[in-house]
Design an enzyme around this catalytic site. Structure first.
Site, PDB file in Angstrom:
ATOM      1  N   ARG A 182       0.882  -1.186   0.000  1.00 26.97           N
ATOM      2  CA  ARG A 182       0.000   0.000   0.000  1.00 26.97           C
ATOM      3  C   ARG A 182       0.908   1.220   0.000  1.00 26.97           C
ATOM      4  O   ARG A 182       1.789   1.353   0.862  1.00 26.97           O
ATOM      5  CB  ARG A 182      -0.902   0.022   1.234  1.00 26.97           C
ATOM      6  N   HIS A 228      -7.718   1.000  -6.169  1.00 26.81           N
ATOM      7  CA  HIS A 228      -7.888   0.093  -5.023  1.00 26.81           C
ATOM      8  C   HIS A 228      -8.602  -1.168  -5.533  1.00 26.81           C
ATOM      9  O   HIS A 228      -9.763  -1.437  -5.201  1.00 26.81           O
ATOM     10  CB  HIS A 228      -8.707   0.796  -3.943  1.00 26.81           C
ATOM     11  N   GLN A 274     -10.476  -3.724  -3.226  1.00 28.50           N
ATOM     12  CA  GLN A 274     -11.780  -3.271  -2.741  1.00 28.50           C
ATOM     13  C   GLN A 274     -12.880  -3.647  -3.725  1.00 28.50           C
ATOM     14  O   GLN A 274     -13.974  -4.093  -3.346  1.00 28.50           O
ATOM     15  CB  GLN A 274     -11.753  -1.749  -2.543  1.00 28.50           C
ATOM     16  N   ASP A 303     -17.633   7.400  -1.021  1.00 29.97           N
ATOM     17  CA  ASP A 303     -16.389   7.220  -0.272  1.00 29.97           C
ATOM     18  C   ASP A 303     -16.021   8.561   0.348  1.00 29.97           C
ATOM     19  O   ASP A 303     -16.590   9.604  -0.002  1.00 29.97           O
ATOM     20  CB  ASP A 303     -15.278   6.707  -1.219  1.00 29.97           C
ATOM     21  N   CYS A 313     -16.578   1.798   1.118  1.00 25.18           N
ATOM     22  CA  CYS A 313     -15.458   0.895   1.414  1.00 25.18           C
ATOM     23  C   CYS A 313     -14.953   1.033   2.837  1.00 25.18           C
ATOM     24  O   CYS A 313     -14.219   0.174   3.310  1.00 25.18           O
ATOM     25  CB  CYS A 313     -14.331   1.101   0.407  1.00 25.18           C
ATOM     26  N   ARG A 318     -13.750  -8.494   1.966  1.00 23.40           N
ATOM     27  CA  ARG A 318     -12.325  -8.272   1.667  1.00 23.40           C
ATOM     28  C   ARG A 318     -11.536  -9.547   1.991  1.00 23.40           C
ATOM     29  O   ARG A 318     -10.657  -9.958   1.241  1.00 23.40           O
ATOM     30  CB  ARG A 318     -11.784  -7.096   2.508  1.00 23.40           C
TER      31      ARG A 318
HETATM   32  N1   CP Z   1     -11.349   0.070   2.613  1.00 25.61           N
HETATM   33  C1   CP Z   1     -10.077   0.002   3.031  1.00 25.61           C
HETATM   34  O1   CP Z   1      -9.132  -0.184   2.240  1.00 25.61           O
HETATM   35  O2   CP Z   1      -9.922   0.112   4.363  1.00 25.61           O
HETATM   36  P1   CP Z   1      -8.531   0.301   5.123  1.00 25.61           P
HETATM   37  O3   CP Z   1      -7.959   1.639   4.705  1.00 25.61           O
HETATM   38  O4   CP Z   1      -8.874   0.241   6.586  1.00 25.61           O
HETATM   39  O5   CP Z   1      -7.611  -0.812   4.708  1.00 25.61           O
END
Ligand code: CP
Length: 313
Positions: free
Chosen positions: A111, A138, A141, A229, A270, A298
């Site tokens: 990430r 992402h 997701q 979001d 998300c 997830r």
């Molecule tokens: N939706 C998501 O990626 O959550 P986090 O940032 O908690 O990993």
């Protein structure tokens, strides 16, 4: 596989970087594996003997925990690192990091808020690299979101999904998902925060049915799922918070906006949510919300991603 064999080139690694990099059949296979995992139908410990490095340069709750738990449930070992604790965080090149980690582990999950870093890592890794969120996408997701839609409403192909709010990284992966899973996507964003025209063009060239709106009520009309979001993503300039809030206030997912969608429309987010900003309590906690199923998925969807990337399914 030994490091020597990996270097010898037993085939290019199966990276999971962007949905548009991967064909629909492979993505569908990952979801099928994820659903089998959810139903308890995966036998044995397919990741036994596998070591997976996770590097998180940005905060995470869902992605980090779901990957870590999923890997352990599949019998694998995880090495989890905060970006600032690695030399990558102090300026070691992604290329050198990739070359080194490829000799220790069987896959790398990253990430980062710089997609260029992910791409350089993948270009030099001899093991699969998985995108756990960048400033521009992402994809993990979206695998969970498609799984969640289909669990509640059946096949997503041909169904209208609507996005309201910022044209951020998750919105951009939604656009890519529309091409690969063949659903219709209507995005309402302020013009200043619209997703890049090149991405829209690329997705349309791949067959995506994507329409852009500035009026959220037009975008959600009749939709079977409405998604939003946060207004401030991790990679956004924090100095622009007030301006972004002003731009995005008309795009809030509240009861009035949801009433314009199909009566059985699902609500997705998300998470993490900023209640009272992009979504109201009554909507996120309401009967149409599936946000916690989405968060749970997830775990399941990413098992499919992992087993596909490692060539184990
Ligand atoms: N939706 C998501 O990626 O959550 P986090 O940032 O908690 O990993």
């Amino acid at each position: 596989m030994s490091a020597a064999l990996k270097r010898a080139g037993a085939g290019a690694p199966r990276h999971f970087l962007e949905l548009l990099d991967i064909d629909s059949g492979a993505l569908r296979r990952m979801l099928d594996i994820g659903l089998r995992a959810k139903r308890g139908e995966l036998t044995g410990k397919p990741l036994a003997g596998k070591h997976i490095a996770m590097i998180f340069e940005k905060p995470s709750t869902r992605t980090r925990v779901s990957f870590e738990v999923g890997i352990r449930q599949l019998g694998g070992e995880v090495v989890s690192l905060a970006g600032k604790d690695t030399q990558l965080g102090r300026g070691e090149s992604p290329a050198d990091t990739a070359r080194v980690l490829s000799r220790y582990v069987d896959a790398i999950i990253l990430r980062t808020d710089r997609v260029a870093k992910l791409r350089e890592l993948a270009a030099h890794a001899t093991v699969p690299v998985i995108n756990a969120l960048t400033d521009v996408s992402h994809p993990c997701q979206l695998m969970a979101d498609v799984m969640t839609f289909e669990e509640h409403r059946g096949p997503i192909a041909g169904q209208v999904n609507a996005w309201t709010g910022d044209g951020n990284n998750v919105a951009r992966s939604f656009i890519q998902a529309a091409a690969r899973f063949h659903f219709r996507l209507r995005l309402a964003t302020p013009p200043e925060l619209a997703p890049p025209a090149e991405l829209i063009a690329q997705a349309r060239a791949e067959g995506a049915d994507v329409e852009l709106f500035t009026d959220p009520f037009e975008a959600v009309r009749g939709a079977r799922c409405v998604v939003t979001d946060t207004w401030i993503s991790m990679s956004d300039d924090k100095a622009s918070i007030r301006q972004r809030h002003n731009l995005l206030a008309p795009y809030q997912l509240n009861s009035r906006l949801l009433a314009a969608a199909a009566p059985d429309a699902l609500v997705m987010h998300c998470l993490p949510a900023h209640r009272g900003e992009e979504i109201t309590d009554e909507v996120i906690d309401g009967p149409q919300s599936v946000v916690f199923d989405e968060a749970e998925n997830r775990l399941h969807a990413q098992k499919g991603v992992l087993l596909w990337a490692l060539g184990l399914a």
